[in-house]
Structure formats: C-alpha cells, structure tokens
Write a protein that holds these residues in place. Structure first.
Motif: not given
Ligand code: HEM
Length: 416
Positions: A165-170, A175-180, A187-192
């Motif tokens: 769960q922690d891995h997925l949360l990270g 993937a979806l961050s709108t604040d960082d 990075d987002s694409e890779m995480a998605r």
C-alpha cells in the motif's frame, strides 16, 4: 469588503494560475446574473469552451446524455487535449448501453452492503490516526492523515495487500500530483504506467485465486455475456483511484481548515447540535473539490438563447453552482445544519459519483473522530494551495489539537 470582481473577459478558466491568483466569487456571481452561458475564448492555440455557472443549467446538462457526451473527455485537460485514452472502457468516459452495464457492475461492488467491512476499517483507521495526532498535540493534517484515509480505503476495496500500500500511495502521489513542483510529466507518466502494470499483475493473481475484493468481482463480471478483459478491469480499478483519492483528501483538508476558522460551527458539531450526515453534505458543498466537469456537444441544442454546436466543449462549474443564490439560502455561509442541501459535489444524472457513499463514510468518520477526541483545534501555519483548473484545495495544513480527555479515555464511542 471583498475585492471587485475581475471582468469576465479577463478571466481564463483554462489556466490553473487563474485559480491561484483570483478570488472568483464575484466573477461567478456576475456570470450567473448576466452571462449564464459564457464563452471562454481560445488562448494561445488552445480551444475555447462554454462555461455554465447556474445550478439548474448544470443539472439539466448533466442529465442530458442525448445532446452531450463524456466519451471525448469529462474534464478540461482531456477535452482540450483531444480526448481520453480510457474512452468507451473507463466508466466516467463511457456512455450509452456500455456505461449503463458497467455502472451496474461498479454500483454492485460499491454498494453499502459490500462496503460494510471497508467502512469499518475506515472508521478504525480514522479514529486511530486522529487519536495519535491529538495525543501528540498536532500534525500536518494534510500529509499525515488526509493523505492516508482515501488511499488506504481504496486499497482495501481493491484488495491491495498491506505490504504494497505504501508503494502504491507513493506512485499515485507522483502520477496524479497537482501540488509537487518537483514532479514533471515524464515522472507522472512513468508512475501511471507502473500503477497500471501493478494492477495487471494483481488481476492475473485474482483470476487464478479469487478473493472477496472488487478486483475479483470485476474479473468475474461480463457485459452482454462477454467477460470484462484484463484491460477493462485495470482501467476501472485505476479510475477508482483517480475518482476517489484526491477528491476525498481535499474535502477532508478543507473540512478541518474551515472548522478551525469557524469555532461557532465547530461548537455546534461538538455539542451534537447538528446531525453528522447533514454536516457532511455542507462540508461537500463548501469544499466543492472538483471545480468543474465537462461534456462535448453531440447534437445542436440551445440554452438561454445560445446555440451550442456539435463538437463544442461545455464545462459545468460546481464552484459556482454550489454558491448559486437561486438555490441556496445565504450560499456564502458555512452552515453545518443546512437542509435542504442540493449540492452538486457528486455531479448528477447518469454519471453521478458511484463512490459517493464511500466518500460520505470517510468524511463522517473524520467529523465523528474530531468530535470525540478534541475540544477544538487551530491552524498553526499557512496552508499551501494546489495548482489546478480542475481540483481546488490545499496540500498542507498544520494543525494543533486540544485533547478531549473524556473522549480519549472512553471506550469506542457511539456512531451517532
Ligand atoms: C464520478 C465527485 C469520491 C469514483 C464523479 C463525478 C463527480 C464526482 C462530480 C461525476 C463526473 C461526471 O459527471 O463526469 C466526487 C467527489 C468525491 C468523490 C467530490 C469525494 C469527496 C469518489 C470515490 C470514488 C469515486 C471515493 C471511488 C471509490 C467515481 C467514479 C465516477 C465518479 C468511478 C464515474 C461514475 C460514472 O461515470 O458513472 N465523482 N467523487 N468518487 N466518481 Fe466520484
């Protein structure tokens, strides 16, 4: 006195910076009164789009899946970007018969009966985390509590093993961050992709050894006799994360921030003068975490004398509809006892939020845990606003809690 409203022609609702730099209350009132079907013109090669600001017009458009479609995207970023890769397969961007059938499946797996166990875990986790924060004096509520509740809930729903769960949360943060600001599109694409691959593996596992989680139920489902493919299951798992994580998180953060600033409303809650369910609806109306959703016109239609043509984009602004004085008495007042409360936070019509029950459970458990464990709380530092034209809210919220010994020492409290 509030600042004068910016002139409608100077406000670009496609630009995330607009929401960071303007107080738009006056702008929305002007639109509702004078231009209920407003044209946000093209900017720098980006297409223009219609803007609906009145509660009734938003409801009418949400209901009308004959003249409007979600299949070309349902938020500005995909509508303007040429469509959604999940179109016709992911619930929110599927229409017609397939949407109806897919929705029946997801409604079944998200029904209060099936969610009973998940709801109990939400309650236990929320109470534990609020208790710990109160006992330690304070915390960053956004990072330490609000970030954990929805993702843990969805992970439990999907049967993601505790150790992952922690891995997925990270990954979802990236993937979806709108604040960082440190996270770029690559990075987002890779995480998605990593999230999708993670779920692919989980789907394979569940096909071989089904459990009683949502993935196992989806894997066993069929539409018109044709089983859902692995890709369909994965896309819809992903859509539960997209739909249920940041929306609930931002609502909870806004809830604590708003209550800290309004001790009178907090006291009404603390003294049991307002029902928790009623309070939850006002928290949702007030936060309106999804500022807009959108549709594409498929058949020419008219609204307030304005012709909407096939292919055009129409955006529906909860940020305005939830403050419409035609529907809400004193819309600018946060009133935990507000009834009726026909807020639009979950949309309306065929695409009405399928996770609304779960979202309400999360917010209710937060209010109950606060009511039980603290006598009051204050914001001790600045809250950092997120940057988006879709979501609104804060990514940090430092808070100091006053413990309530009576509640902390009591055995598990009553629900209501
Ligand atoms: C749809 C808001 C929580 C999953 C929607 C829609 C809205 C919304 C406005 C309609 C979108 C449209 O018409 O295009 C919210 C808010 C939430 C929340 C404000 C929390 C405060 C959740 C949760 C889940 C979820 C917890 C899942 C566990 C979905 C899905 C859809 C949806 C799958 C698509 C439904 C369909 O197209 O038939 N949500 N949501 N949402 N939501 Fe939520």
């Amino acid at each position: 006195m509030s600042a004068p409203a910016p002139a409608p022609a100077t406000v670009d609702l496609g630009d995330p910076a607009t929401f960071a730099t303007h107080d738009l209350d006056g702008f929305w009132r002007t639109l509702r009164d004078t231009a209920p079907v407003h044209w946000n013109p093209p900017v720098d090669g980006r297409r223009g789009f219609w803007v609906l600001s009145r509660h009734d017009d938003i409801l009418t458009t949400y209901r009308d899946d004959r003249n409007f479609t979600s299949e070309r995207g349902n938020v500005l970023v995909t509508l303007l970007g040429g469509g959604d890769a999940g179109a016709g397969r992911m619930l929110a961007v599927t229409d017609g018969h397939r949407h109806h059938e897919l929705r029946k499946i997801l409604q079944r797996v998200l029904s209060p009966r099936v969610l009973d166990e998940v709801a109990r875990t939400v309650r236990a986790n929320t109470r534990q985390w609020i208790r710990e924060a109160v006992e330690s004096g304070g915390c960053d509520f956004a990072q330490q509590i609000a970030a954990r509740i929805p993702m843990t809930t969805i992970s439990n729903l999907l049967g993601v093993p505790g150790q992952d769960q922690d891995h997925l949360l990270g990954l979802t943060r990236t993937a979806l961050s709108t604040d960082d600001e440190d996270v770029d599109e690559v990075d987002s694409e890779m995480a998605r992709n990593e999230i999708l691959m993670y779920f692919m593996d989980l789907v394979e596992e569940r096909r071989e050894a089904p459990g009683d989680d949502v993935i196992s139920m989806l894997v066993a489902s069929a539409i018109d006799g044709v089983p859902l493919t692995d890709e369909d299951v994965v896309l819809n798992c992903y859509s539960l994360i997209i739909g249920g994580d940041e929306t609930s998180r931002l609502t909870m953060i806004d809830c604590v921030r708003t209550l800290a600033a309004r001790p009178g409303e907090w006291r009404r809650l603390k003294r049991h003068e307002v029902a928790v369910d009623t309070a939850v609806d006002e928290v949702l109306r007030w936060a309106s975490p999804t500022m807009h959703f959108g549709r594409s016109v498929v058949r020419e239609t008219e609204l307030h004398g304005v012709r909407l043509r096939p292919g055009e984009i129409v955006t529906l602004w909860h940020a305005s509809g939830n403050r419409d004085e035609r529907v809400f008495d004193r819309p600018g007042v946060f009133d935990l006892g507000r009834t009726p409360n026909r807020h639009l936070a979950f949309g309306y019509g065929p695409h009405f939020c399928v996770g609304s029950y779960l979202a309400k459970v999360e917010i209710a458990e937060l209010l109950i845990a606060l009511r039980d464990f603290t006598t009051g709380f204050e914001q001790t530092g600045e809250a950092l606003p997120i940057r988006s034209n879709f979501l609104t809210g804060f990514s940090t919220l430092p808070v100091r809690f006053e413990p309530d010994p009576a509640g902390l020492d009591a055995p598990a409290g009553p629900k209501e």
